[in-house]
Each structure stands twice: as C-alpha cells, then as structure tokens.
Design a protein around this motif. Structure first.
Motif, PDB file in Angstrom:
ATOM      1  N   THR A 169       0.860  -1.120   0.078  1.00 21.62           N
ATOM      2  CA  THR A 169       0.056   0.190   0.132  1.00 21.62           C
ATOM      3  C   THR A 169       0.782   1.270   0.079  1.00 21.62           C
ATOM      4  O   THR A 169       1.761   1.296   0.777  1.00 21.62           O
ATOM      5  N   ARG A 170       0.573   2.197  -0.664  1.00 22.65           N
ATOM      6  CA  ARG A 170       1.231   3.533  -0.693  1.00 22.65           C
ATOM      7  C   ARG A 170       0.336   4.609  -0.954  1.00 22.65           C
ATOM      8  O   ARG A 170      -0.872   4.353  -1.595  1.00 22.65           O
ATOM      9  N   SER A 171       0.616   5.865  -0.386  1.00 21.40           N
ATOM     10  CA  SER A 171      -0.516   6.849  -0.541  1.00 21.40           C
ATOM     11  C   SER A 171       0.199   7.986  -1.555  1.00 21.40           C
ATOM     12  O   SER A 171       1.030   7.951  -1.903  1.00 21.40           O
ATOM     13  N   TYR A 172      -1.193   8.321  -2.282  1.00 28.40           N
ATOM     14  CA  TYR A 172      -0.987   9.448  -3.283  1.00 28.40           C
ATOM     15  C   TYR A 172      -2.040  10.248  -3.258  1.00 28.40           C
ATOM     16  O   TYR A 172      -3.238  10.304  -2.888  1.00 28.40           O
ATOM     17  N   SER A 173      -1.427  11.528  -3.422  1.00 26.99           N
ATOM     18  CA  SER A 173      -2.402  12.846  -3.284  1.00 26.99           C
ATOM     19  C   SER A 173      -3.346  12.802  -4.790  1.00 26.99           C
ATOM     20  O   SER A 173      -3.047  12.376  -5.737  1.00 26.99           O
ATOM     21  N   LEU A 216      -4.532  11.446 -10.482  1.00 27.55           N
ATOM     22  CA  LEU A 216      -3.314  11.345  -9.689  1.00 27.55           C
ATOM     23  C   LEU A 216      -2.082  11.462 -10.601  1.00 27.55           C
ATOM     24  O   LEU A 216      -2.262  11.503 -11.811  1.00 27.55           O
ATOM     25  N   ALA A 217      -1.064  11.968  -9.931  1.00 22.21           N
ATOM     26  CA  ALA A 217       0.121  11.847 -10.803  1.00 22.21           C
ATOM     27  C   ALA A 217       1.359  11.419  -9.705  1.00 22.21           C
ATOM     28  O   ALA A 217       1.684  11.730  -8.645  1.00 22.21           O
ATOM     29  N   VAL A 218       1.955  10.356 -10.554  1.00 22.93           N
ATOM     30  CA  VAL A 218       2.802   9.528  -9.856  1.00 22.93           C
ATOM     31  C   VAL A 218       4.249   9.653 -10.332  1.00 22.93           C
ATOM     32  O   VAL A 218       4.616   9.419 -11.630  1.00 22.93           O
ATOM     33  N   ASP A 219       5.168   9.957  -9.576  1.00 23.96           N
ATOM     34  CA  ASP A 219       6.661   9.931  -9.860  1.00 23.96           C
ATOM     35  C   ASP A 219       7.118   8.771  -9.781  1.00 23.96           C
ATOM     36  O   ASP A 219       6.927   8.004  -8.565  1.00 23.96           O
ATOM     37  N   ALA A 220       7.975   7.878 -10.703  1.00 23.57           N
ATOM     38  CA  ALA A 220       8.664   6.834 -10.477  1.00 23.57           C
ATOM     39  C   ALA A 220       9.870   7.089  -9.766  1.00 23.57           C
ATOM     40  O   ALA A 220      10.898   7.713 -10.194  1.00 23.57           O
ATOM     41  N   GLY A 250      12.004   1.812  -6.559  1.00 23.28           N
ATOM     42  CA  GLY A 250      10.794   1.811  -5.606  1.00 23.28           C
ATOM     43  C   GLY A 250      10.266   0.578  -6.189  1.00 23.28           C
ATOM     44  O   GLY A 250      10.105  -0.063  -7.098  1.00 23.28           O
ATOM     45  N   GLU A 251       9.164   0.128  -5.078  1.00 21.93           N
ATOM     46  CA  GLU A 251       8.570  -1.187  -5.332  1.00 21.93           C
ATOM     47  C   GLU A 251       7.230  -0.608  -5.885  1.00 21.93           C
ATOM     48  O   GLU A 251       6.827  -1.644  -6.843  1.00 21.93           O
ATOM     49  N   ILE A 252       6.581   0.476  -5.511  1.00 18.28           N
ATOM     50  CA  ILE A 252       5.252   0.584  -6.168  1.00 18.28           C
ATOM     51  C   ILE A 252       5.211   1.460  -7.300  1.00 18.28           C
ATOM     52  O   ILE A 252       4.583   1.291  -8.457  1.00 18.28           O
ATOM     53  N   SER A 253       5.811   2.712  -7.312  1.00 21.98           N
ATOM     54  CA  SER A 253       5.764   3.735  -8.288  1.00 21.98           C
ATOM     55  C   SER A 253       6.144   3.087  -9.416  1.00 21.98           C
ATOM     56  O   SER A 253       5.358   3.823 -10.441  1.00 21.98           O
ATOM     57  N   PRO A 254       7.271   2.654  -9.766  1.00 24.32           N
ATOM     58  CA  PRO A 254       7.569   2.579 -11.273  1.00 24.32           C
ATOM     59  C   PRO A 254       6.566   1.462 -11.830  1.00 24.32           C
ATOM     60  O   PRO A 254       6.467   1.399 -13.065  1.00 24.32           O
TER      61      PRO A 254
HETATM   62  C1  LIG Z   1       0.399  11.549   2.046  1.00 27.41           C
HETATM   63  C2  LIG Z   1       1.287  11.064   1.167  1.00 27.41           C
HETATM   64  C3  LIG Z   1       1.043  11.549  -0.430  1.00 27.41           C
HETATM   65  C4  LIG Z   1       1.880  11.171  -1.399  1.00 27.41           C
HETATM   66  N1  LIG Z   1       1.566  11.611  -2.664  1.00 27.41           N
HETATM   67  C5  LIG Z   1       2.167  11.268  -3.693  1.00 27.41           C
HETATM   68  C6  LIG Z   1       1.964  11.826  -5.076  1.00 27.41           C
HETATM   69  O1  LIG Z   1       0.915  12.425  -5.268  1.00 27.41           O
HETATM   70  N2  LIG Z   1       2.808  11.402  -5.941  1.00 27.41           N
HETATM   71  C7  LIG Z   1       3.836  10.666  -5.815  1.00 27.41           C
HETATM   72  O2  LIG Z   1       4.552  10.350  -6.841  1.00 27.41           O
HETATM   73  N3  LIG Z   1       4.139  10.305  -4.654  1.00 27.41           N
HETATM   74  C8  LIG Z   1       3.536  10.554  -3.538  1.00 27.41           C
HETATM   75  N4  LIG Z   1       3.755   9.989  -2.343  1.00 27.41           N
HETATM   76  C9  LIG Z   1       4.906   8.929  -2.242  1.00 27.41           C
HETATM   77  C10 LIG Z   1       4.586   7.724  -2.442  1.00 27.41           C
HETATM   78  O3  LIG Z   1       3.522   7.171  -1.256  1.00 27.41           O
HETATM   79  C11 LIG Z   1       5.662   6.706  -2.389  1.00 27.41           C
HETATM   80  O4  LIG Z   1       6.480   6.965  -0.939  1.00 27.41           O
HETATM   81  C12 LIG Z   1       6.334   6.709  -3.606  1.00 27.41           C
HETATM   82  O5  LIG Z   1       5.494   6.565  -4.625  1.00 27.41           O
HETATM   83  C13 LIG Z   1       7.578   5.651  -3.492  1.00 27.41           C
HETATM   84  O6  LIG Z   1       6.954   4.303  -3.443  1.00 27.41           O
HETATM   85  P1  LIG Z   1       7.746   3.157  -3.950  1.00 27.41           P
HETATM   86  O7  LIG Z   1       6.810   1.796  -3.510  1.00 27.41           O
HETATM   87  O8  LIG Z   1       8.042   3.368  -5.371  1.00 27.41           O
HETATM   88  O9  LIG Z   1       9.194   3.386  -3.260  1.00 27.41           O
HETATM   89  P2  LIG Z   1       9.762   2.373  -2.065  1.00 27.41           P
HETATM   90  O10 LIG Z   1      10.034   0.964  -2.336  1.00 27.41           O
HETATM   91  O11 LIG Z   1       8.844   2.407  -0.930  1.00 27.41           O
HETATM   92  O12 LIG Z   1      11.094   3.157  -1.789  1.00 27.41           O
HETATM   93  C14 LIG Z   1      12.242   2.964  -2.329  1.00 27.41           C
HETATM   94  C15 LIG Z   1      13.272   3.877  -2.297  1.00 27.41           C
HETATM   95  O13 LIG Z   1      12.804   5.069  -2.426  1.00 27.41           O
HETATM   96  C16 LIG Z   1      12.854   6.312  -1.524  1.00 27.41           C
HETATM   97  N5  LIG Z   1      11.745   6.958  -1.519  1.00 27.41           N
HETATM   98  C17 LIG Z   1      10.355   6.638  -1.325  1.00 27.41           C
HETATM   99  N6  LIG Z   1       9.504   7.553  -1.423  1.00 27.41           N
HETATM  100  C18 LIG Z   1      10.133   8.661  -1.768  1.00 27.41           C
HETATM  101  C19 LIG Z   1       9.966   9.679  -2.437  1.00 27.41           C
HETATM  102  N7  LIG Z   1       8.647  10.408  -2.606  1.00 27.41           N
HETATM  103  N8  LIG Z   1      10.919  10.764  -2.883  1.00 27.41           N
HETATM  104  C20 LIG Z   1      12.152  10.354  -3.089  1.00 27.41           C
HETATM  105  N9  LIG Z   1      12.573   8.951  -2.448  1.00 27.41           N
HETATM  106  C21 LIG Z   1      11.488   8.183  -2.136  1.00 27.41           C
HETATM  107  C22 LIG Z   1      12.985   5.189  -0.187  1.00 27.41           C
HETATM  108  O14 LIG Z   1      13.683   6.054   0.764  1.00 27.41           O
HETATM  109  C23 LIG Z   1      13.522   4.058  -0.768  1.00 27.41           C
HETATM  110  O15 LIG Z   1      14.936   4.044  -0.388  1.00 27.41           O
HETATM  111  C24 LIG Z   1       2.943  10.312  -1.143  1.00 27.41           C
HETATM  112  C25 LIG Z   1       3.156   9.952   0.105  1.00 27.41           C
HETATM  113  C26 LIG Z   1       2.440  10.369   1.369  1.00 27.41           C
HETATM  114  C27 LIG Z   1       2.633   9.782   2.446  1.00 27.41           C
END
Ligand SMILES: Cc1cc2nc3c(=O)[nH]c(=O)nc-3n(C[C@H](O)[C@H](O)[C@H](O)COP(=O)(O)OP(=O)(O)OC[C@H]3O[C@@H](n4cnc5c(N)ncnc54)[C@H](O)[C@@H]3O)c2cc1C
Ligand SMILES: [Zn+2]
Lengths: 86, 250
Positions: free
Chosen positions: B56-60, B72-76, B80-84
C-alpha cells in the motif's frame, strides 16, 4: 523511510473508522498537545512507528502480518474526536 | 460521532495514463463509488500480487469536488517497489484498489474543506517536485471558489520536471495564482537566477510575508518540507498556520 502523520490516515481509518490526521493528541511523554499529522512517522518493512515531534516519545505503532493489523497506542494519553462531525 | 460511510475501499478503473514529466505519469481513474473529495486529500493505493502479497502507498488527489473521476500524478522513484509499476505498467483498462478520501488535516479550506470556512485568508503554497499534486488541487479549487491572495512557490529540478505545468500556467494567466519557480538543476534559457536549491532568503523573497498571516501548505520530499517548515518558523510564521505533508525520500 520518514514521513509524517498524514501517512497514517488510511491505516487509522481502516482500524477506527475515523480520519484522525486533523485531531489533536496528547503525548504521554511530554504532555504536549499536537495535531496527529505533525507526528514523525517512520515506515519500515517491520512496521510503522509514529513519534512525538517534540520529544520523540513513541505515540503509535502499527504492525501488519498474517492478515492482521495491530495498532498500538503506547504514547497517546488522549485524542480529540469531538471536532469530527462528518 | 458518525462514521463517514463513503470513506472506504473502492475499485478504480484506469481511464487514461499519460506522461506528466520524464519520470512521472498522470493517471485518470474512474471510481464509481468515490464520494468526492476536498482539495488537498490523498488516498491509499493497494496492489495485490498473484501470490497474495499486498503493498500500500499513499498518493495525493489532484482533482477535487464531487466528481467520480480521480486524477493522480505518480513519480517513479528509482528502485521503488510500487511507483515504477504505477508509472510504467499500469495502463487504461487496468483496475486498482483505492482507500479514501483521506487526510482532512491537509485540506483547503481548512476545517475539513468546510465551504463556509473563511476563504479570504491568504494562502501560500510551497511545493517540491511531486509535492505539488495536492497543492495543485488546492490552487484549482481556490481559483474556482475564489478567496484571498494565493501564491505558489514551486521547486523543481528542471522546467521539464514540473507537474501540472500547463494548468498552473493557465491559472496564472487567468490572474488566479501568483507562481514563483525555483529551479534546482537547470533553468529555462535567460532565467534571471542560477539553478540552485531553495534557501531561506529565496523562500522569503518568493512567499507571502508572515505579517500577512497566510495559511501555508508545504508538501514534498521529507527533507524539503523539514527545511522549508524550519525557515517559515524563523521568518515569523505561526506554527499552527504551517501545514505540512511529507512524501518520504531521503
Ligand atoms: C500523504 C502522501 C501523499 C503522497 N502523494 C504522492 C503523489 O501524489 N505522487 C507521488 O509520486 N508520490 C506521492 N507520495 C509518495 C508515495 O507514497 C511513495 O512513497 C512513492 O511513490 C515511492 O513508493 P515506492 O514503493 O516506489 O518506493 P519504496 O519501495 O517505498 O522506496 C524505495 C526507495 O525510494 C525512496 N523513496 C520513497 N519515497 C520517495 C519519494 N517520495 N521521493 C524520493 N525518494 C523516495 C525510499 O527512501 C526508498 O529508499 C505520497 C506520500 C504520502 C505519505
Ligand atoms: Zn512528546
């Protein structure tokens, strides 16, 4: 990874049916009162820990596994719910 | 105390996935059961692997109001586990699970997005990278309903890395928003300032002064929000008027 209390919104809503991010809570460590969203939250594969931004006392713990979620509230001596009238 | 019945889990169908920046995509979702959301809200995305593993991950939410279309707009994030996955794999027709809307603390107008609350208070938005997503929702909503002075200071690496650039520019063109860019790696040609990180002086120069008592919404990577919130306090903004949302990252 460090985030803040906003990131707890979903898990607390799932557990208690309330969006508590805007609620004030009292820290059992320093007796300070702060909005939950301002807590320092660290997410690890082991679980999630929310600490008081003022004194680092552990306020909330969340551990998920085996289809269950445990929410611990070791450091919140009070939480505001009266303002929630949604 | 009643539970808002419509906050909960929803099944969303991806209607559109389009490039937002070189590393991010905009996802338009159709969520028939979505109750609408206040500006500034987020949601949780839950993905389930074939073996049952869930993440689970949060997105605005970039959209607001009663619509069942959710943007939504998601940055990879590299590695990362989820965003890519959301950026590179999810495409129109795919279904994902959502929990929301969430995060009443970060809504504008303050107080649960209450339409009767005072919208005349000046609003300063401070964004780093993808942290602009909820702030764009607030700016668009503010432009719609009207209110006091509205400014956005937006820090991005390069001009190409800006989220919602055409929409923000349109708000500026309509006289609804004052937008100050900070470029940290590369500027547009002929830009008046060298690329560089936000500093306290730059923040002061590009934001509503503390004496005007704005409500400040600050969102972005955790270190960015930490730095900006600290400077805002030093510049005389009251702690209770500084609202912060940290996206993570080191
Ligand atoms: C309330 C809230 C709202 C959010 N809204 C958005 C949104 O609108 N758009 C968006 O793209 N993301 C947003 N995020 C961030 C999102 O939830 C994830 O953390 C992000 O997409 C990374 O997830 P992942 O599973 O790809 O990386 P993970 O596998 O969880 O992390 C991999 C690595 O990347 C690093 N990392 C994690 N998050 C970030 C980050 N944000 N910036 C730089 N490095 C990071 C970690 O430290 C870790 O080392 C939000 C987070 C919160 C708490
Ligand atoms: Zn404390």
């Amino acid at each position: 990874m460090q985030v803040d209390g906003n990131a707890l919104a979903g898990i607390l809503e799932d557990g208690f049916g309330l969006d508590l991010t805007g609620s004030r809570g009292r820290c059992a460590g320093c007796s300070g009162i702060a909005v939950l969203a301002t807590a320092v939250v660290v997410v690890t594969p082991m679980g999630t820990v929310a600490r008081c931004a003022a004194c680092e006392h552990v306020l909330i713990t969340v551990v998920t596994g085996g289809g269950r979620t445990w929410i611990g509230l070791p450091g919140l001596s009070a939480i505001e719910v009266s303002a929630i009238e949604v | 105390m009643t539970r808002r019945p419509s906050v909960g889990w929803h099944v969303a169908t991806v209607v559109e996935s389009s490039p937002e920046t070189p590393s991010a995509r905009r996802l338009v979702l159709d969520v028939p059961t979505w109750p609408g959301n206040g500006a500034g809200a987020h949601l949780d995305v839950r993905l389930t692997a074939p073996d049952g593993y869930q993440a689970t991950r949060s997105y605005s939410v970039a959209s607001s109001g009663p619509a069942t279309r959710v943007v939504l707009a998601v940055d990879a994030v590299p590695d990362g586990e989820i965003s890519p996955f959301l950026v590179n794999e999810v495409r129109a027709g795919d279904q994902i699970e959502l929990h929301g809307p969430l995060g009443r603390y970060f809504l504008w107008p303050p107080g649960d997005g209450d339409p009767d609350s005072d919208t005349g208070v000046p609003v300063q938005l401070v964004a780093g990278g993808s942290g602009v997503v909820p702030l764009y929702a607030i700016a668009a909503r503010h432009a719609e309903v009207g209110g006091g002075e509205l400014r956005l200071a937006y820090s991005v690496r390069t001009p190409a890395d800006a989220f919602f650039a055409p929409e923000l520019t349109a708000l500026v063109g309509a006289g609804r928003l004052r937008l100050d860019w900070v470029y940290t790696r590369a500027t547009p040609a002929g830009w008046s300032r060298d690329a560089g990180r936000v500093t306290r002086a730059l923040l002061q120069e590009n934001t509503i002064p503390a004496t005007h008592r704005p409500t400040v919404y600050c969102c972005g990577p955790t270190p960015f929000v930490e730095a900006v919130a600290g400077w805002l306090l030093e510049l005389g903004h009251a702690p209770e008027r500084i609202l912060t949302e940290r996206f993570g990252g080191s």
